[in-house]
Design an enzyme around this catalytic site. Structure first.
Site, PDB file in Angstrom:
ATOM      1  N   ARG A 147      -4.456  -1.997  12.822  1.00  0.00           N
ATOM      2  CA  ARG A 147      -5.114  -3.259  13.168  1.00  0.00           C
ATOM      3  C   ARG A 147      -5.217  -4.098  11.878  1.00  0.00           C
ATOM      4  NH1 ARG A 147     -11.639  -4.250  14.503  1.00  0.00           N
ATOM      5  NH2 ARG A 147     -11.577  -4.139  12.204  1.00  0.00           N
ATOM      6  N   TYR A 159     -15.222 -11.214   9.235  1.00  0.00           N
ATOM      7  CA  TYR A 159     -15.253 -10.149   9.906  1.00  0.00           C
ATOM      8  C   TYR A 159     -14.289  -8.961   9.521  1.00  0.00           C
ATOM      9  CZ  TYR A 159     -14.466  -6.524  13.502  1.00  0.00           C
ATOM     10  OH  TYR A 159     -14.315  -5.366  14.176  1.00  0.00           O
ATOM     11  N   ASP A 214      -8.073  -8.148  15.813  1.00  0.00           N
ATOM     12  CA  ASP A 214      -9.329  -8.339  16.422  1.00  0.00           C
ATOM     13  C   ASP A 214      -9.985  -9.673  16.095  1.00  0.00           C
ATOM     14  OD1 ASP A 214     -11.863  -8.171  17.502  1.00  0.00           O
ATOM     15  OD2 ASP A 214     -12.586  -6.255  16.582  1.00  0.00           O
ATOM     16  N   HIS A 216     -12.587 -10.936  17.437  1.00  0.00           N
ATOM     17  CA  HIS A 216     -14.160 -10.512  17.399  1.00  0.00           C
ATOM     18  C   HIS A 216     -14.850 -11.718  18.290  1.00  0.00           C
ATOM     19  CE1 HIS A 216     -17.570  -8.288  16.068  1.00  0.00           C
ATOM     20  NE2 HIS A 216     -16.779  -7.329  16.086  1.00  0.00           N
ATOM     21  N   GLU A 240      -7.368  -8.763  20.408  1.00  0.00           N
ATOM     22  CA  GLU A 240      -8.650  -8.245  20.864  1.00  0.00           C
ATOM     23  C   GLU A 240      -9.643  -9.207  20.909  1.00  0.00           C
ATOM     24  OE1 GLU A 240      -9.591  -4.542  18.825  1.00  0.00           O
ATOM     25  OE2 GLU A 240     -11.951  -4.769  18.856  1.00  0.00           O
ATOM     26  N   GLU A 266     -15.544  -3.853  24.321  1.00  0.00           N
ATOM     27  CA  GLU A 266     -16.431  -3.191  23.491  1.00  0.00           C
ATOM     28  C   GLU A 266     -17.860  -3.450  23.788  1.00  0.00           C
ATOM     29  OE1 GLU A 266     -14.708  -4.062  19.702  1.00  0.00           O
ATOM     30  OE2 GLU A 266     -16.704  -4.951  19.103  1.00  0.00           O
ATOM     31  N   ARG A 287     -11.533  -1.712  26.606  1.00  0.00           N
ATOM     32  CA  ARG A 287     -11.690  -1.147  25.476  1.00  0.00           C
ATOM     33  C   ARG A 287     -13.267  -0.655  25.438  1.00  0.00           C
ATOM     34  NH1 ARG A 287     -12.339  -3.335  21.281  1.00  0.00           N
ATOM     35  NH2 ARG A 287     -11.940  -1.786  19.944  1.00  0.00           N
ATOM     36  N   GLU A 343      -8.854   3.857  19.460  1.00  0.00           N
ATOM     37  CA  GLU A 343      -9.202   3.308  17.775  1.00  0.00           C
ATOM     38  C   GLU A 343      -9.657   4.594  17.151  1.00  0.00           C
ATOM     39  OE1 GLU A 343     -12.592   0.770  17.908  1.00  0.00           O
ATOM     40  OE2 GLU A 343     -11.904  -0.428  16.388  1.00  0.00           O
ATOM     41  N   TRP A 406     -20.453 -13.518  17.063  1.00  0.00           N
ATOM     42  CA  TRP A 406     -20.244 -12.879  15.928  1.00  0.00           C
ATOM     43  C   TRP A 406     -19.220 -11.547  16.564  1.00  0.00           C
ATOM     44  CZ3 TRP A 406     -20.656  -7.410  15.096  1.00  0.00           C
ATOM     45  CH2 TRP A 406     -20.337  -6.926  13.496  1.00  0.00           C
TER      46      TRP A 406
HETATM   47  C1  GCO Z   1     -14.114  -2.746  16.685  1.00  0.00           C
HETATM   48  C2  GCO Z   1     -15.411  -3.496  16.644  1.00  0.00           C
HETATM   49  C3  GCO Z   1     -16.499  -2.892  15.673  1.00  0.00           C
HETATM   50  C4  GCO Z   1     -17.708  -3.401  15.957  1.00  0.00           C
HETATM   51  C5  GCO Z   1     -18.953  -2.582  15.930  1.00  0.00           C
HETATM   52  C6  GCO Z   1     -20.322  -3.179  16.058  1.00  0.00           C
HETATM   53  O1  GCO Z   1     -13.201  -3.214  17.069  1.00  0.00           O
HETATM   54  O2  GCO Z   1     -14.268  -1.677  16.347  1.00  0.00           O
HETATM   55  O3  GCO Z   1     -15.229  -4.866  16.668  1.00  0.00           O
HETATM   56  O4  GCO Z   1     -16.122  -2.952  14.296  1.00  0.00           O
HETATM   57  O5  GCO Z   1     -18.141  -4.750  15.289  1.00  0.00           O
HETATM   58  O6  GCO Z   1     -18.626  -1.398  16.495  1.00  0.00           O
HETATM   59  O7  GCO Z   1     -21.021  -2.076  15.721  1.00  0.00           O
HETATM   60 MG    MG Z   2     -13.455  -4.977  18.070  1.00  0.00          MG
END
Ligand code: GCO
Ligand code: MG
Length: 406
Positions: A147, A159, A214, A216, A240, A266, A287, A343, A406
């Site tokens: 990634r 991020y 990602d 995010h 992602e 997630e 995911r 992951e 976020w």
């Molecule tokens: C990922 C996630 C994490 C989250 C985290 C928050 O793809 O692994 O985006 O980095 O930000 O798990 O607690």
């Molecule tokens: Mg993520």
């Protein structure tokens, strides 16, 4: 068999982890991960006040019945706190059952569907040269899928990118700073920058290396659709969390405009968060984490449902999932047919000493090992030497101060 003791254990060997430990009248113990990053104590209280009393005296073999009674019996369903608590119980009971059987958990889930579990690791850099070094570093560690995240010109904290001493998405200790870190964001700058980053990575590493990215949750559906289209030529393994999906229909817009594979989940807690996404085949990878989705039992059902629509598994595995949650994931990964990728960021040495585990990482692949149960032992003495240390995830703001996803 009866459950005679249930403990909620909190430790901070570098970051906070919450572990549920179930003990039976035959002296068999089971572990479950209940870590909810930045909101740990809410799950601790939920477990201690409302779940532990219900478990004492019950039969640990009745996993499905226990799951249903915690889910339906509470009346108040879903949500990350509830589902993390149920997940911890579920995994601890699977651990007990597999130990009683004398088998590694994956054997009770149907046995191995593959020899080993493919992973992806995280590479990041403040700029492109730093990112390329980071990709090389991950490759040297054995990763075969990576990634990639970089800083964005003009933005100070973004991020997934190191900002000197720590990675920007790790929690910040309250004793160091009384409020969460503030990251800054400019979607236009990001959309202009990312294709140039992927161009540089492909130029350096060629077409074969599976690359992930990602977003995010930071884009609108239209921005996500455009990004997916703009980066098609870089052949991402997936894009992602391109846009938040509380309203699942928004993925229709993205899907209609791009063939870049999409992954999400997630922050999802139940199969209902996925219904439209899966039945309309709007995503390619589901995911969710074992830890936040109600455990092995719930995630197994999700993946069986997803399999009917050719959606694959990709269990969430950041550093804030403890080795207990990670072990549970690896057993499931080995067993389900529609496995996609796992992951894996690994943990610090101190974390691995507190949570001694049978799973191994070789050549970018994980294996759960052959120890009975999930194969994790918790060193309570060592854990006690690392007490809970409150920490928050960052918040994200635009240049004018508006809070952004976020
Ligand atoms: C990922 C996630 C994490 C989250 C985290 C928050 O793809 O692994 O985006 O980095 O930000 O798990 O607690
Ligand atoms: Mg993520």
């Amino acid at each position: 068999m009866k459950i005679v003791d249930v403990e909620v254990l909190v430790t901070c060997p570098g970051r906070n982890f919450v572990t549920l430990k179930v003990t039976t009248d035959e002296g068999i113990t089971g572990l479950g991960d209940a870590t909810l990053n930045g909101r740990e104590q809410a799950v601790v209280a939920y477990l201690r006040e409302h779940v532990v009393p219900l478990l004492l005296g019950t039969d640990p073999h009745r996993i499905e019945d226990t799951w249903q009674s915690l889910y339906r019996g509470a009346y108040w369903r879903r949500g990350p706190v509830t589902m993390a608590a149920i997940a911890a119980v579920d995994v601890a009971l699977w651990d007990v059952k597999a130990k009683v059987a004398g088998l590694p958990l994956y054997q009770l889930l149907g046995g191995a569907s593959r020899e080993r579990v493919r992973t992806y690791g995280h590479a990041n850099g403040r700029d492109v040269p730093e990112l390329l070094d980071s990709v090389r570093q991950r490759q040297a560690e054995g990763y075969q899928a990576i990634r990639v995240q970089t800083g964005v010109p003009g933005l100070e904290k973004v991020y997934g990118v190191h900002t000197g001493e720590a990675i920007a998405h790790n929690p910040t200790r309250l004793d160091q700073r009384a409020v969460p870190v503030v990251e800054d964001w400019d979607t236009g700058a990001y959309l202009r920058h990312l294709p140039t980053v992927l161009e540089a990575v492909r130029h350096e590493f060629g077409p074969d290396l599976p690359l992930l990215h990602d977003a995010h949750h930071r884009l609108t559906p239209l921005q996500a659709a455009r990004l997916g289209k703009d980066v098609e030529r870089y052949d991402l393994f997936w894009l992602e969390d391109c846009t938040p999906a509380e309203n699942q229909e928004v993925f229709r817009v993205v899907r209609q405009h791009t063939t870049t594979p999409l992954a999400v989940g997630e922050v999802f807690n139940t199969v209902f968060d996925y219904q439209t996404l899966i039945t309309e085949q709007l995503i390619d990878y589901a995911r969710s984490a074992v830890t936040h989705f109600g455990g092995i039992s719930a995630l197994r059902k999700l993946f069986d449902f997803a399999a009917q629509y050719q959606v694959k598994s990709a269990v969430h595995g950041p550093e804030d999932i403890s080795p207990v949650g990670m072990a549970a994931a690896i057993h499931l990964d080995l067993a389900v047919h529609n496995f996609g990728i796992q992951e894996y960021s690994g943990h610090t040495d101190t974390t691995n000493e507190v949570f001694r585990h049978a799973y191994t990482f070789t050549d970018g692949h994980l294996h759960p090992g052959e120890a009975p149960g999930i194969g994790v032992e918790y060193d309570e003495e060592l854990a006690a030497a690392h007490p809970y240390d409150p920490a928050y995830l960052p918040v994200n703001r635009l240049a004018d101060g508006t809070v952004h996803d976020w």
